[in-house]
Scaffold this motif. Structure first.
Motif, PDB file in Angstrom:
ATOM      1  N   SER A 161      14.578  -0.673  -4.283  1.00 21.07           N
ATOM      2  CA  SER A 161      13.292  -1.436  -4.477  1.00 21.07           C
ATOM      3  C   SER A 161      13.274  -1.056  -6.140  1.00 21.07           C
ATOM      4  O   SER A 161      12.548  -1.930  -7.004  1.00 21.07           O
ATOM      5  CB  SER A 161      11.957  -0.974  -3.942  1.00 21.07           C
ATOM      6  N   VAL A 195       4.785  -4.776  -6.226  1.00 16.31           N
ATOM      7  CA  VAL A 195       3.966  -4.623  -4.711  1.00 16.31           C
ATOM      8  C   VAL A 195       4.875  -4.363  -3.739  1.00 16.31           C
ATOM      9  O   VAL A 195       4.703  -3.629  -2.492  1.00 16.31           O
ATOM     10  CB  VAL A 195       3.034  -6.049  -4.428  1.00 16.31           C
ATOM     11  N   LEU A 196       6.285  -4.819  -3.788  1.00 16.69           N
ATOM     12  CA  LEU A 196       7.144  -4.434  -2.797  1.00 16.69           C
ATOM     13  C   LEU A 196       7.479  -3.042  -2.357  1.00 16.69           C
ATOM     14  O   LEU A 196       7.533  -2.833  -1.211  1.00 16.69           O
ATOM     15  CB  LEU A 196       8.657  -4.947  -3.362  1.00 16.69           C
ATOM     16  N   ILE A 244       4.580  -1.969  -0.004  1.00 19.12           N
ATOM     17  CA  ILE A 244       4.788  -2.546   1.306  1.00 19.12           C
ATOM     18  C   ILE A 244       5.809  -1.734   1.979  1.00 19.12           C
ATOM     19  O   ILE A 244       5.825  -1.406   3.265  1.00 19.12           O
ATOM     20  CB  ILE A 244       5.205  -4.320   1.416  1.00 19.12           C
ATOM     21  N   LEU A 245       7.091  -1.475   1.529  1.00 22.55           N
ATOM     22  CA  LEU A 245       7.987  -0.641   2.053  1.00 22.55           C
ATOM     23  C   LEU A 245       7.574   0.582   2.243  1.00 22.55           C
ATOM     24  O   LEU A 245       7.834   1.145   3.509  1.00 22.55           O
ATOM     25  CB  LEU A 245       9.356  -0.604   1.023  1.00 22.55           C
ATOM     26  N   LYS A 295       4.696   1.654   3.104  1.00 23.05           N
ATOM     27  CA  LYS A 295       3.676   1.508   4.404  1.00 23.05           C
ATOM     28  C   LYS A 295       4.336   1.270   5.595  1.00 23.05           C
ATOM     29  O   LYS A 295       4.147   2.060   6.737  1.00 23.05           O
ATOM     30  CB  LYS A 295       2.825   0.419   4.163  1.00 23.05           C
ATOM     31  N   GLN A 296       5.564   0.602   5.719  1.00 27.62           N
ATOM     32  CA  GLN A 296       6.201   0.344   6.849  1.00 27.62           C
ATOM     33  C   GLN A 296       7.164   1.422   7.270  1.00 27.62           C
ATOM     34  O   GLN A 296       7.196   1.968   8.502  1.00 27.62           O
ATOM     35  CB  GLN A 296       7.344  -0.888   6.528  1.00 27.62           C
TER      36      GLN A 296
END
Length: 105
Positions: free
Chosen positions: A61, A89-90, A93-94, A96-97
């Motif tokens: 990322s 933002v990527l 998101i990663l 959080k997952q």
């Protein structure tokens, strides 16, 4: 991309840091994070699985963010900002997952 940037700015009296300061500093920061992630991943094979999962997501990322921030210099300003914001933002998101997946383990 760096060679294209050099060709683009070779006859100009300003640098890309003067015309696109945020994009260039994002590129520098993402490159440092990318290199730090590679060094951490290379040195530590005995780390816990969660940490290596985080590092394995940070490396691509941040590399992609560095590429997109450098490419945003060539795009019109609005499209460049849109690309830069989407890729910024990527990692959130990663992360959080990854944290949700590690809670289920």
């Amino acid at each position: 991309m760096l060679a294209l940037l050099q060709v683009e700015y070779q006859s100009k009296s300003v640098s890309p840091f003067e015309t696109h300061p945020i994009s260039m500093w994002v590129f520098v920061g993402a490159t440092f994070i990318f290199c730090g992630g590679l060094a951490t991943n290379w040195e530590s094979h005995s780390r816990p699985a969660t940490r290596s999962k985080i590092i394995s997501c940070v490396i691509p990322s941040s590399g992609a963010l560095a590429s997109v921030s450098l490419a945003s210099v060539f795009f019109p300003r609005l499209f460049g900002w849109l690309c830069l914001c989407l890729w910024a933002v990527l990692p959130v998101i990663l992360a959080k997952q990854i944290s949700l997946a590690s809670e289920h383990i």
